[in-house]
Design an enzyme around this catalytic site. Structure first.
Site, PDB file in Angstrom:
ATOM      1  N   GLY A 375      10.271 112.334 107.493  1.00  0.00           N
ATOM      2  CA  GLY A 375      11.073 111.124 107.331  1.00  0.00           C
ATOM      3  C   GLY A 375      11.675 111.023 105.948  1.00  0.00           C
ATOM      4  O   GLY A 375      11.277 111.716 105.015  1.00  0.00           O
ATOM      5  N   GLY A 377      13.668 107.748 103.494  1.00  0.00           N
ATOM      6  CA  GLY A 377      14.211 106.398 103.382  1.00  0.00           C
ATOM      7  C   GLY A 377      14.702 106.145 101.973  1.00  0.00           C
ATOM      8  O   GLY A 377      14.778 107.052 101.150  1.00  0.00           O
ATOM      9  N   GLY A 378      15.038 104.893 101.683  1.00  0.00           N
ATOM     10  CA  GLY A 378      15.564 104.533 100.374  1.00  0.00           C
ATOM     11  C   GLY A 378      14.579 104.749  99.245  1.00  0.00           C
ATOM     12  O   GLY A 378      14.968 104.882  98.083  1.00  0.00           O
ATOM     13  N   PHE A 379      13.251 104.810  99.562  1.00  0.00           N
ATOM     14  CA  PHE A 379      12.250 104.948  98.521  1.00  0.00           C
ATOM     15  C   PHE A 379      11.839 106.396  98.298  1.00  0.00           C
ATOM     16  O   PHE A 379      11.141 106.700  97.358  1.00  0.00           O
ATOM     17  CB  PHE A 379      11.006 104.122  98.871  1.00  0.00           C
ATOM     18  CG  PHE A 379      11.288 102.656  98.994  1.00  0.00           C
ATOM     19  CD1 PHE A 379      11.575 101.899  97.877  1.00  0.00           C
ATOM     20  CD2 PHE A 379      11.284 102.024 100.228  1.00  0.00           C
ATOM     21  CE1 PHE A 379      11.842 100.546  97.980  1.00  0.00           C
ATOM     22  CE2 PHE A 379      11.545 100.671 100.344  1.00  0.00           C
ATOM     23  CZ  PHE A 379      11.825  99.932  99.216  1.00  0.00           C
ATOM     24  N   GLY A 380      12.215 107.306  99.152  1.00  0.00           N
ATOM     25  CA  GLY A 380      11.839 108.699  98.969  1.00  0.00           C
ATOM     26  C   GLY A 380      11.623 109.417 100.286  1.00  0.00           C
ATOM     27  O   GLY A 380      11.884 108.881 101.360  1.00  0.00           O
ATOM     28  N   ASP A 493      11.924  94.402 105.011  1.00  0.00           N
ATOM     29  CA  ASP A 493      12.571  95.421 105.840  1.00  0.00           C
ATOM     30  C   ASP A 493      11.764  95.661 107.114  1.00  0.00           C
ATOM     31  O   ASP A 493      11.495  96.797 107.494  1.00  0.00           O
ATOM     32  CB  ASP A 493      12.730  96.726 105.059  1.00  0.00           C
ATOM     33  CG  ASP A 493      13.734  97.678 105.708  1.00  0.00           C
ATOM     34  OD1 ASP A 493      14.530  97.202 106.546  1.00  0.00           O
ATOM     35  OD2 ASP A 493      13.722  98.873 105.382  1.00  0.00           O
TER      36      ASP A 493
END
Length: 692
Positions: A375, A377-380, A493
């Site tokens: 996966g 996402g915006g955080f890593g 989120d």
């Protein structure tokens, strides 16, 4: 005996002292890193030429019959602006060379978009190209319902209609000025077609998701052989047959437009193919993508000797600096450990049990191999791993752009580790080493809720009793974050892809540690950085950046309606229905036909009273005004008490797809709008799911 005031003063002095020590430590590390970076800069600038990050423009598709009046169609323009912002956002997250999404409502205002970077360019070049393309496409082709812009490094497209994957329209051809010898033209054409057909097969049958191939061949055009280089690429998502047919059709256009040329390319909506007499791909810098200049042996040898001298001298300097740097870092790390003990005191024992070294994590994830990546996402990025003791883990490798210091990071780790609830993903530990910050979670095997919910066949596996259990579990998890953790945590989120399912299909909320944390007595806040997912954000948060517990309540209401209906709160381009899920749910409730909302596969077997109650709770949660939404404590009481009396919902907030974002970005794709929507995405894969 000390008074309470004396104790507070002492605590304040200790905290101030700790902050000063921490600041000195950070300054020490900063100076040592600046020292190293300075010499690195000198070395790099001495052996490399100045390169431009500006992408090379090729062509743009700007059809005259697709013009719309911007003053009369602000909804489409708004959707387009948000779409372009979303494409830029997903490019600048790093590591993504392809992304597709859509924005809007109905069949006339929906706009689909995609970007595709050339398979051999790095993430920096890709990001820069997509950012430039998103700006230039509306500047060079204003007020169009569809357009495609092609650069050497990337392609960006948006449209409100469907393009056939194998069609050569829309498309563009580019050709070199130099010609092939006339007597060898037929021979060259035959060899070229054979070469391009081979590239098409290799790209379409590629083992990676890129559907990308490059190659080289020797063409006997005269006494000596000439090397010809080629590149073929399709937009991911095409079948092997569609990809190969698209590339073959593209290569055939070159014989019509560019016969006899030493270099040419065909640029289509779904694929592109190119050949040339110099190696234009796999370049380590921009200069490599230019034809090699003609030069004599003396000039070439002189240049080689100069480069060799520069490399030897600067290499020796850099090795010396690296040695000094690592000695400094070793000493700094010892001081850092002492600092942690001073800062965290009794917590240092807990930290030892939570901390993993980088070697252990690399061994568990096969050095963060692509096959273990599950996966992003915006955080890593997130990787699956297996520890030596056999435990399966999910490692979230945080982005280095967060700007968060080591002490602050560990503070948050200690907080997250104390959040223990059956409906939250469990934090196992962390890694803080070599500028890397990683969170290590339990691995949840049954993927995420959206994996089952929005797939027609897999949704049938979710019976009503499981769906009701999932709804209850999510509610308990959010209630815990809002009311029973040491700090009030607002997730910001919540969505099905952030709800993971364990072996028994029990829900576990993920990514809660990445949420905005506020003091326990503070129930509201505001931000200029909207973090969330399109379709799940409340109006006050999307428009004004105002978040609170009630922001999460709104998201939970959307999730309930999606669980009941197995439908996503989004629009399909080919659908004639102009209602989004929220509007549709309200209309069914208003018309006293709420069961029409229910997934047809469970409609006959479900508990009708429980379903109607869930729909009512969902509508209460998505009310326009935050004060009209229930708290999660109230929601839990509704779900767990069979005799609970629920208030009658009012008509909910305006459609998220047609009203909210229109007011925010109607001015166009400005730097402000990109900043505001830099983390709004249409779909982000689950951070810890097992999806491939």
């Amino acid at each position: 005996m000390f008074s309470l005031q004396d104790q507070q003063e002492n605590n304040q002095k200790k905290e101030t002292q700790s902050n000063l020590t921490n600041n000195n430590f950070k300054l020490f590390l900063l100076l040592s890193e600046m020292f190293l970076l300075f010499f690195l800069f000198l070395w790099l600038t001495s052996i490399t030429s100045t390169t431009s990050l500006s992408p090379t423009f090729n062509d743009i598709y700007c059809p005259n019959n697709t013009t719309f009046q911007s003053n009369n169609n602000t909804i489409f323009k708004t959707n387009l602006n948000v779409l372009l912002s979303s494409l830029v956002t997903n490019a600048t997250l790093g590591g993504a060379d392809f992304y597709s999404t859509f924005m809007g409502l109905g069949t006339t205002n929906v706009v689909n978009g995609v970007f595709l970077c050339r398979g051999d360019v790095n993430s920096t070049v890709c990001q820069n190209c997509v950012t430039t393309a998103a700006t230039d496409i509306t500047r060079l082709c204003p007020n169009k319902t569809e357009s495609i812009i092609w650069f050497d490094e990337c392609m960006l497209r948006y449209t409100n209609r469907y393009f056939s994957p194998t069609s050569i329209v829309p498309g563009a051809n580019l050709k070199d000025d130099k010609n092939i010898t006339t007597s060898k033209l037929d021979t060259f054409n035959g060899m070229l077609l054979s070469f391009l057909d081979r590239l098409a097969r290799e790209a379409s049958n590629s083992q990676t998701a890129k559907q990308f191939a490059t190659g080289e061949d020797k063409f006997n055009l005269s006494i000596s052989s000439s090397s010809v280089y080629g590149l073929a690429q399709c937009v991911p998502g095409l079948t092997n047959v569609q990809c190969e047919e698209c590339l073959v059709n593209a290569s055939r256009t070159l014989l019509t437009c560019c016969e006899g040329k030493q270099g040419a390319r065909a640029l289509l909506a779904w694929c592109n193919i190119r050949y040339d007499f110099y190696k234009f791909y796999n370049a380590t810098d921009d200069s490599s993508s230019l034809p090699p200049p003609s030069s004599g042996k003396n000039r070439s040898g002189s240049k080689t000797r100069t480069v060799l001298i520069v490399v030897l001298v600067t290499g020796s300097t850099i090795l010396f600096c690296l040695g000094c740097y690592f000695l400094i870092r070793r000493s700094a790390w010892k001081k850092y450990k002492t600092l942690l003990k001073e800062n965290f005191g009794d917590e240092s024992a807990a930290l030892q049990s939570l901390q993993y070294n980088l070697t252990t994590i690399e061994a568990a994830t096969k050095k963060f191999s692509s096959e273990n990546k599950i996966g992003r996402g915006g955080f890593g990025e997130v990787y699956k791993g297996t520890l030596i003791d056999g435990r399966q883990i999910a490692v979230k490798k945080l982005s280095q752009s967060s700007g968060q210091g080591g002490v602050e990071f560990i503070n948050e780790v200690l907080l997250i580790a104390k959040l223990q609830h059956r409906n939250l993903v469990t934090l196992i530990g962390f890694c803080l080493e070599d500028h890397e910050k990683m969170l290590i979670y339990e691995y949840v095997p049954n993927k995420s809720l959206d994996y089952f919910l929005f797939d027609r066949h897999k949704a049938r596996l979710l019976h009503w009793f499981e769906r009701y259990k999932i709804i209850e579990g999510i509610a308990h998890g959010i209630h815990y974050l809002h009311n029973h953790s040491r700090l009030k945590i607002i997730h910001r989120d919540l969505k099905p892809s952030n709800v993971l399912l364990d072996d028994n299909m029990n829900p576990k909320i993920s990514d809660f540690g990445m949420a905005r944390m506020v003091a326990l007595d503070q129930d509201r806040g505001s931000t200029n950085r909207v973090v969330g997912t399109y379709g799940y954000m409340s109006q006050e948060y999307a428009m004004h950046g105002q978040f609170s517990e009630k922001s999460d309540v709104f998201s939970f209401g959307v999730i309930i309606l999606e669980i009941v209906s197995s439908k996503k709160n989004a629009r399909s381009l080919l659908s004639d229905n102009t209602d989004d899920l929220l509007s549709h749910a309200w209309k069914q409730w208003r018309d006293q036909t709420p069961l029409e909302l229910v997934d047809q596969d469970i409609k006959e077997s479900c508990n009708h009273s429980e379903v109607i109650k869930c729909i009512q709770i969902g509508l209460l949660c998505i009310q326009e005004k935050p004060d009209n939404r229930p708290t999660m404590a109230t929601v839990v009481s509704y779900l767990t008490s069979p005799s609970a009396e629920l208030p009658f919902p009012r008509e909910p907030t305006e459609s998220m797809h047609s009203g909210i974002l229109q007011n925010v970005v109607v001015g166009g794709l400005s730097s402000t709008s990109i900043s505001t929507f830099n983390e709004i995405t249409s779909s982000v894969s689950s951070a810890f799911s097992a999806s491939a």
